[in-house]
Design a protein around this motif. Structure first.
Motif, short mmCIF file in Angstrom:
data_model
loop_
_atom_site.label_atom_id
_atom_site.label_comp_id
_atom_site.label_asym_id
_atom_site.label_seq_id
_atom_site.Cartn_x
_atom_site.Cartn_y
_atom_site.Cartn_z
N LEU A 1 0.83 -1.21 0.00
CA LEU A 1 0.00 0.00 0.00
C LEU A 1 0.86 1.26 0.00
O LEU A 1 0.56 2.25 -0.68
N GLU A 2 1.94 1.23 0.76
CA GLU A 2 2.82 2.41 0.81
C GLU A 2 3.45 2.66 -0.55
O GLU A 2 3.57 3.80 -1.00
N THR A 3 3.84 1.58 -1.23
CA THR A 3 4.45 1.73 -2.56
C THR A 3 3.45 2.34 -3.55
O THR A 3 3.79 3.22 -4.36
N GLU A 4 2.19 1.85 -3.48
CA GLU A 4 1.16 2.39 -4.38
C GLU A 4 0.91 3.87 -4.11
O GLU A 4 0.77 4.67 -5.04
N MET A 5 0.87 4.27 -2.83
CA MET A 5 0.64 5.67 -2.50
C MET A 5 1.78 6.55 -2.97
O MET A 5 1.58 7.65 -3.49
N VAL A 6 3.03 6.06 -2.79
CA VAL A 6 4.19 6.83 -3.24
C VAL A 6 4.16 7.01 -4.75
O VAL A 6 4.43 8.07 -5.30
N SER A 7 3.76 5.93 -5.49
CA SER A 7 3.70 6.01 -6.94
C SER A 7 2.65 7.03 -7.39
O SER A 7 2.87 7.82 -8.31
N ARG A 8 1.49 7.00 -6.72
CA ARG A 8 0.44 7.95 -7.07
C ARG A 8 0.86 9.39 -6.78
O ARG A 8 0.60 10.31 -7.55
N CYS A 9 1.52 9.61 -5.66
CA CYS A 9 2.00 10.96 -5.33
C CYS A 9 3.02 11.46 -6.34
O CYS A 9 3.01 12.63 -6.73
N ASP A 10 3.94 10.55 -6.77
CA ASP A 10 4.94 10.94 -7.76
C ASP A 10 4.25 11.35 -9.07
O ASP A 10 4.64 12.33 -9.72
N ALA A 11 3.20 10.59 -9.48
CA ALA A 11 2.49 10.92 -10.72
C ALA A 11 1.79 12.27 -10.61
O ALA A 11 1.79 13.08 -11.55
N GLN A 12 1.19 12.54 -9.43
CA GLN A 12 0.54 13.83 -9.22
C GLN A 12 1.54 14.97 -9.26
O GLN A 12 1.28 16.04 -9.83
N HIS A 13 2.73 14.76 -8.68
CA HIS A 13 3.77 15.79 -8.70
C HIS A 13 4.24 16.07 -10.13
O HIS A 13 4.45 17.23 -10.52
N GLU A 14 4.39 15.02 -10.92
CA GLU A 14 4.82 15.20 -12.30
C GLU A 14 3.76 15.98 -13.10
O GLU A 14 4.06 16.87 -13.90
N LEU A 15 2.48 15.63 -12.88
CA LEU A 15 1.39 16.33 -13.58
C LEU A 15 1.34 17.80 -13.18
O LEU A 15 1.16 18.69 -14.01
N LEU A 16 1.52 18.06 -11.89
CA LEU A 16 1.53 19.44 -11.41
C LEU A 16 2.70 20.23 -12.01
O LEU A 16 2.55 21.39 -12.42
N ALA A 17 3.87 19.58 -12.09
CA ALA A 17 5.03 20.24 -12.66
C ALA A 17 4.78 20.57 -14.15
O ALA A 17 5.18 21.64 -14.64
N THR A 18 4.12 19.66 -14.86
CA THR A 18 3.80 19.91 -16.27
C THR A 18 2.87 21.11 -16.41
O THR A 18 3.05 21.97 -17.27
N HIS A 19 1.84 21.19 -15.56
CA HIS A 19 0.92 22.32 -15.61
C HIS A 19 1.63 23.64 -15.30
O HIS A 19 1.37 24.67 -15.94
N VAL A 20 2.52 23.61 -14.31
CA VAL A 20 3.26 24.82 -13.97
C VAL A 20 4.13 25.27 -15.14
O VAL A 20 4.21 26.46 -15.46
#
Length: 281
Positions: A45-64
Protein backbone atom coordinates in the motif's frame (compact mmCIF):
# COMPACT_ATOMS: atom_id res chain seq x y z
CA UNK A 1 -45.76 -48.54 16.64
CA UNK A 2 -42.68 -46.31 17.03
CA UNK A 3 -42.70 -44.06 20.07
CA UNK A 4 -42.93 -40.30 19.35
CA UNK A 5 -40.06 -39.44 21.66
CA UNK A 6 -37.84 -41.87 19.83
CA UNK A 7 -38.70 -40.15 16.51
CA UNK A 8 -37.94 -36.69 17.91
CA UNK A 9 -34.59 -37.77 19.34
CA UNK A 10 -33.52 -39.25 16.04
CA UNK A 11 -34.34 -36.01 14.23
CA UNK A 12 -32.40 -33.93 16.74
CA UNK A 13 -29.37 -36.20 16.40
CA UNK A 14 -29.49 -35.83 12.61
CA UNK A 15 -29.54 -32.03 12.85
CA UNK A 16 -26.56 -32.06 15.17
CA UNK A 17 -24.60 -34.32 12.87
CA UNK A 18 -25.35 -32.44 9.63
CA UNK A 19 -25.71 -28.87 10.96
CA UNK A 20 -22.61 -27.66 9.03
CA UNK A 21 -24.54 -28.13 5.77
CA UNK A 22 -27.30 -25.70 6.75
CA UNK A 23 -26.70 -22.26 5.17
CA UNK A 24 -26.10 -19.33 7.52
CA UNK A 25 -26.72 -15.62 6.99
CA UNK A 26 -23.81 -14.52 9.17
CA UNK A 27 -20.76 -13.12 7.26
CA UNK A 28 -17.58 -15.06 7.34
CA UNK A 29 -14.91 -13.45 9.51
CA UNK A 30 -11.86 -11.90 7.79
CA UNK A 31 -8.91 -14.19 7.68
CA UNK A 32 -6.41 -13.55 10.40
CA UNK A 33 -3.12 -12.19 8.99
CA UNK A 34 0.18 -13.14 10.35
CA UNK A 35 2.61 -10.32 11.22
CA UNK A 36 4.65 -10.99 8.07
CA UNK A 37 1.57 -10.93 5.84
CA UNK A 38 0.41 -7.70 7.49
CA UNK A 39 3.82 -6.05 6.97
CA UNK A 40 3.86 -7.15 3.32
CA UNK A 41 0.41 -5.69 2.69
CA UNK A 42 1.39 -2.36 4.35
CA UNK A 43 4.54 -2.16 2.22
CA UNK A 44 2.50 -2.74 -0.93
CA UNK A 45 0.00 0.00 0.00
CA UNK A 46 2.82 2.41 0.81
CA UNK A 47 4.45 1.73 -2.56
CA UNK A 48 1.16 2.39 -4.38
CA UNK A 49 0.64 5.67 -2.50
CA UNK A 50 4.19 6.83 -3.24
CA UNK A 51 3.70 6.01 -6.94
CA UNK A 52 0.44 7.95 -7.07
CA UNK A 53 2.00 10.96 -5.33
CA UNK A 54 4.94 10.94 -7.76
CA UNK A 55 2.49 10.92 -10.72
CA UNK A 56 0.54 13.83 -9.22
CA UNK A 57 3.77 15.79 -8.70
CA UNK A 58 4.82 15.20 -12.30
CA UNK A 59 1.39 16.33 -13.58
CA UNK A 60 1.53 19.44 -11.41
CA UNK A 61 5.03 20.24 -12.66
CA UNK A 62 3.80 19.91 -16.27
CA UNK A 63 0.92 22.32 -15.61
CA UNK A 64 3.26 24.82 -13.97
CA UNK A 65 5.62 24.64 -16.97
CA UNK A 66 2.77 25.22 -19.40
CA UNK A 67 1.53 28.18 -17.35
CA UNK A 68 4.99 29.72 -17.41
CA UNK A 69 5.15 29.30 -21.22
CA UNK A 70 1.72 30.92 -21.59
CA UNK A 71 2.81 33.83 -19.40
CA UNK A 72 5.89 34.29 -21.57
CA UNK A 73 3.84 34.19 -24.77
CA UNK A 74 1.38 36.74 -23.38
CA UNK A 75 4.21 39.10 -22.49
CA UNK A 76 5.66 38.78 -26.00
CA UNK A 77 2.20 39.32 -27.56
CA UNK A 78 1.69 42.45 -25.45
CA UNK A 79 5.05 43.80 -26.56
CA UNK A 80 4.26 43.15 -30.24
CA UNK A 81 0.85 44.80 -29.85
CA UNK A 82 2.38 47.92 -28.32
CA UNK A 83 4.90 48.16 -31.17
CA UNK A 84 2.13 47.66 -33.73
CA UNK A 85 0.06 50.45 -32.21
CA UNK A 86 3.08 52.73 -32.27
CA UNK A 87 3.67 51.93 -35.97
CA UNK A 88 0.02 52.63 -36.80
CA UNK A 89 0.10 55.97 -35.00
CA UNK A 90 3.33 56.88 -36.83
CA UNK A 91 1.79 55.98 -40.20
CA UNK A 92 -1.34 57.98 -39.44
CA UNK A 93 0.70 61.04 -38.54
CA UNK A 94 2.95 60.78 -41.59
CA UNK A 95 6.51 62.06 -41.81
CA UNK A 96 5.36 65.63 -41.19
CA UNK A 97 3.14 64.74 -38.26
CA UNK A 98 -0.08 65.22 -40.23
CA UNK A 99 -2.71 62.46 -40.32
CA UNK A 100 -2.67 60.26 -43.41
CA UNK A 101 -5.98 59.03 -44.80
CA UNK A 102 -5.66 55.47 -46.08
CA UNK A 103 -8.41 54.55 -48.51
CA UNK A 104 -9.45 50.94 -48.93
CA UNK A 105 -9.68 49.67 -52.48
CA UNK A 106 -12.59 47.31 -52.91
CA UNK A 107 -12.52 44.50 -55.41
CA UNK A 108 -15.12 44.62 -58.16
CA UNK A 109 -16.63 41.35 -56.96
CA UNK A 110 -17.08 42.83 -53.47
CA UNK A 111 -19.29 45.58 -54.86
CA UNK A 112 -21.06 43.40 -57.37
CA UNK A 113 -19.52 45.26 -60.33
CA UNK A 114 -17.68 42.40 -62.03
CA UNK A 115 -20.30 41.87 -64.75
CA UNK A 116 -21.22 45.53 -65.33
CA UNK A 117 -20.04 47.69 -68.22
CA UNK A 118 -18.41 51.03 -67.41
CA UNK A 119 -19.83 54.00 -69.32
CA UNK A 120 -18.77 57.64 -69.39
CA UNK A 121 -20.90 60.73 -68.92
CA UNK A 122 -21.57 60.69 -72.66
CA UNK A 123 -21.36 57.81 -75.14
CA UNK A 124 -22.08 56.82 -78.73
CA UNK A 125 -25.10 54.57 -79.14
CA UNK A 126 -26.41 52.69 -82.15
CA UNK A 127 -30.05 52.27 -83.22
CA UNK A 128 -30.09 49.29 -85.60
CA UNK A 129 -33.81 49.78 -86.34
CA UNK A 130 -33.08 53.33 -87.54
CA UNK A 131 -29.68 52.51 -89.07
CA UNK A 132 -27.74 55.27 -87.32
CA UNK A 133 -25.45 56.19 -84.47
CA UNK A 134 -26.22 59.09 -82.12
CA UNK A 135 -24.64 60.84 -79.18
CA UNK A 136 -26.20 60.02 -75.81
CA UNK A 137 -26.04 61.81 -72.50
CA UNK A 138 -25.86 59.51 -69.46
CA UNK A 139 -28.17 60.80 -66.73
CA UNK A 140 -28.84 58.65 -63.66
CA UNK A 141 -31.18 61.35 -62.39
CA UNK A 142 -33.70 60.63 -65.14
CA UNK A 143 -35.95 57.60 -64.79
CA UNK A 144 -36.77 56.83 -68.43
CA UNK A 145 -34.49 57.24 -71.43
CA UNK A 146 -35.48 59.81 -74.05
CA UNK A 147 -35.08 60.00 -77.83
CA UNK A 148 -35.43 63.18 -79.83
CA UNK A 149 -38.32 62.81 -82.28
CA UNK A 150 -40.46 65.03 -84.50
CA UNK A 151 -43.59 64.54 -86.61
CA UNK A 152 -44.86 62.07 -84.03
CA UNK A 153 -48.02 60.49 -85.46
CA UNK A 154 -50.20 57.93 -83.75
CA UNK A 155 -51.92 55.23 -85.80
CA UNK A 156 -53.49 51.82 -85.33
CA UNK A 157 -52.12 48.52 -86.62
CA UNK A 158 -53.78 45.15 -86.03
CA UNK A 159 -55.85 46.67 -83.25
CA UNK A 160 -52.80 48.05 -81.40
CA UNK A 161 -51.58 51.61 -80.94
CA UNK A 162 -48.49 52.42 -82.97
CA UNK A 163 -46.53 55.56 -83.65
CA UNK A 164 -44.41 56.80 -86.55
CA UNK A 165 -41.84 59.55 -86.19
CA UNK A 166 -38.64 61.03 -87.54
CA UNK A 167 -35.47 61.61 -85.58
CA UNK A 168 -35.45 65.14 -84.18
CA UNK A 169 -31.94 66.20 -85.11
CA UNK A 170 -30.37 69.64 -85.20
CA UNK A 171 -27.78 70.79 -87.71
CA UNK A 172 -24.96 70.02 -85.31
CA UNK A 173 -26.20 66.56 -84.34
CA UNK A 174 -24.05 63.76 -85.75
CA UNK A 175 -25.91 60.89 -87.46
CA UNK A 176 -25.94 58.84 -90.64
CA UNK A 177 -27.06 61.47 -93.14
CA UNK A 178 -29.16 59.10 -95.24
CA UNK A 179 -31.59 58.33 -92.40
CA UNK A 180 -32.25 61.84 -91.06
CA UNK A 181 -35.63 62.09 -92.76
CA UNK A 182 -36.60 58.41 -92.62
CA UNK A 183 -39.77 57.35 -90.83
CA UNK A 184 -39.46 55.02 -87.86
CA UNK A 185 -42.43 52.96 -86.72
CA UNK A 186 -42.91 51.18 -83.39
CA UNK A 187 -45.76 50.03 -81.14
CA UNK A 188 -46.58 52.28 -78.21
CA UNK A 189 -45.64 50.53 -74.97
CA UNK A 190 -47.27 53.10 -72.70
CA UNK A 191 -47.63 56.85 -72.25
CA UNK A 192 -46.09 59.08 -69.58
CA UNK A 193 -47.44 62.34 -68.25
CA UNK A 194 -45.03 65.26 -68.04
CA UNK A 195 -45.68 68.41 -66.04
CA UNK A 196 -44.26 71.57 -67.60
CA UNK A 197 -44.72 75.28 -67.14
CA UNK A 198 -47.17 75.32 -70.07
CA UNK A 199 -49.20 72.52 -68.50
CA UNK A 200 -49.42 68.73 -68.53
CA UNK A 201 -48.51 66.76 -71.66
CA UNK A 202 -48.55 63.07 -72.57
CA UNK A 203 -45.64 61.44 -74.38
CA UNK A 204 -45.54 57.99 -76.03
CA UNK A 205 -42.97 55.41 -74.95
CA UNK A 206 -41.55 52.96 -77.51
CA UNK A 207 -39.05 50.10 -77.27
CA UNK A 208 -36.10 50.15 -79.67
CA UNK A 209 -33.03 47.94 -79.97
CA UNK A 210 -29.95 49.87 -78.86
CA UNK A 211 -26.23 49.11 -78.76
CA UNK A 212 -23.58 50.72 -76.56
CA UNK A 213 -20.17 49.10 -76.66
CA UNK A 214 -20.71 45.46 -75.56
CA UNK A 215 -24.30 46.17 -74.53
CA UNK A 216 -27.15 45.19 -76.84
CA UNK A 217 -30.51 45.81 -75.18
CA UNK A 218 -34.09 46.73 -76.02
CA UNK A 219 -34.58 50.11 -74.37
CA UNK A 220 -37.73 52.08 -73.64
CA UNK A 221 -37.55 55.65 -74.98
CA UNK A 222 -39.88 58.54 -74.34
CA UNK A 223 -40.40 60.40 -77.61
CA UNK A 224 -40.09 64.20 -77.49
CA UNK A 225 -38.34 66.91 -79.46
CA UNK A 226 -34.83 67.40 -78.05
CA UNK A 227 -33.39 69.22 -81.06
CA UNK A 228 -32.78 72.32 -78.93
CA UNK A 229 -30.63 70.31 -76.52
CA UNK A 230 -27.02 69.19 -76.86
CA UNK A 231 -27.72 65.46 -77.12
CA UNK A 232 -30.50 63.77 -79.10
CA UNK A 233 -30.53 60.81 -76.67
CA UNK A 234 -30.67 60.70 -72.89
CA UNK A 235 -30.12 57.38 -71.10
CA UNK A 236 -31.84 57.09 -67.70
CA UNK A 237 -31.93 54.72 -64.76
CA UNK A 238 -34.22 52.12 -66.33
CA UNK A 239 -31.45 51.34 -68.84
CA UNK A 240 -28.46 51.89 -66.55
CA UNK A 241 -29.72 49.81 -63.62
CA UNK A 242 -27.99 46.45 -63.02
CA UNK A 243 -25.89 46.50 -66.21
CA UNK A 244 -23.69 49.63 -66.10
CA UNK A 245 -21.48 51.72 -63.86
CA UNK A 246 -20.93 55.42 -64.65
CA UNK A 247 -17.45 56.94 -64.63
CA UNK A 248 -18.24 60.67 -64.69
CA UNK A 249 -14.58 61.55 -65.32
CA UNK A 250 -14.64 59.85 -68.73
CA UNK A 251 -16.63 60.17 -71.92
CA UNK A 252 -16.90 58.05 -75.07
CA UNK A 253 -15.25 55.05 -73.49
CA UNK A 254 -16.75 52.77 -76.14
CA UNK A 255 -16.18 52.91 -79.87
CA UNK A 256 -18.82 54.44 -82.10
CA UNK A 257 -20.81 51.75 -83.97
CA UNK A 258 -20.70 51.74 -87.75
CA UNK A 259 -23.69 51.73 -90.13
CA UNK A 260 -23.99 51.76 -93.92
CA UNK A 261 -23.69 55.34 -95.14
CA UNK A 262 -22.03 56.52 -91.94
CA UNK A 263 -18.47 57.60 -91.28
CA UNK A 264 -15.92 55.10 -89.91
CA UNK A 265 -15.46 54.76 -86.17
CA UNK A 266 -11.93 56.18 -86.23
CA UNK A 267 -13.31 59.56 -87.28
CA UNK A 268 -15.56 59.81 -84.22
CA UNK A 269 -12.96 61.78 -82.27
CA UNK A 270 -13.46 64.76 -84.61
CA UNK A 271 -17.19 64.74 -83.86
CA UNK A 272 -16.59 64.60 -80.12
CA UNK A 273 -14.40 67.71 -79.98
CA UNK A 274 -17.20 70.26 -79.79
CA UNK A 275 -19.22 68.59 -77.05
CA UNK A 276 -20.74 70.64 -74.25
CA UNK A 277 -21.02 69.05 -70.83
CA UNK A 278 -23.98 71.13 -69.74
CA UNK A 279 -27.34 69.55 -70.53
CA UNK A 280 -30.80 70.83 -69.79
CA UNK A 281 -33.31 68.63 -68.02
Amino acid sequence: MRHPLLHTGALSLALLLFGCAVPSDRPEPDPVLTPDEFATRIDRLETEMVSRCDAQHELLATHVQRQELMDTDMREFGSLLRHLRADIERLERGDDGEPVVVSRECAADELGLANKAVVGRSEWIGLPDAGTYLKARIDSGANTSSLSATDITRFERDGEDWVRFKLGLGENDVAVEGVRDDWIEAPIERRVRVLQAAGETSRPVVSLLMTLGPIRETVEFTLNDRSHLNYPVLLGRRFLMDITVIDVAESYIHERPEFPGGRPAEEAEQDEAGDQDDEEA
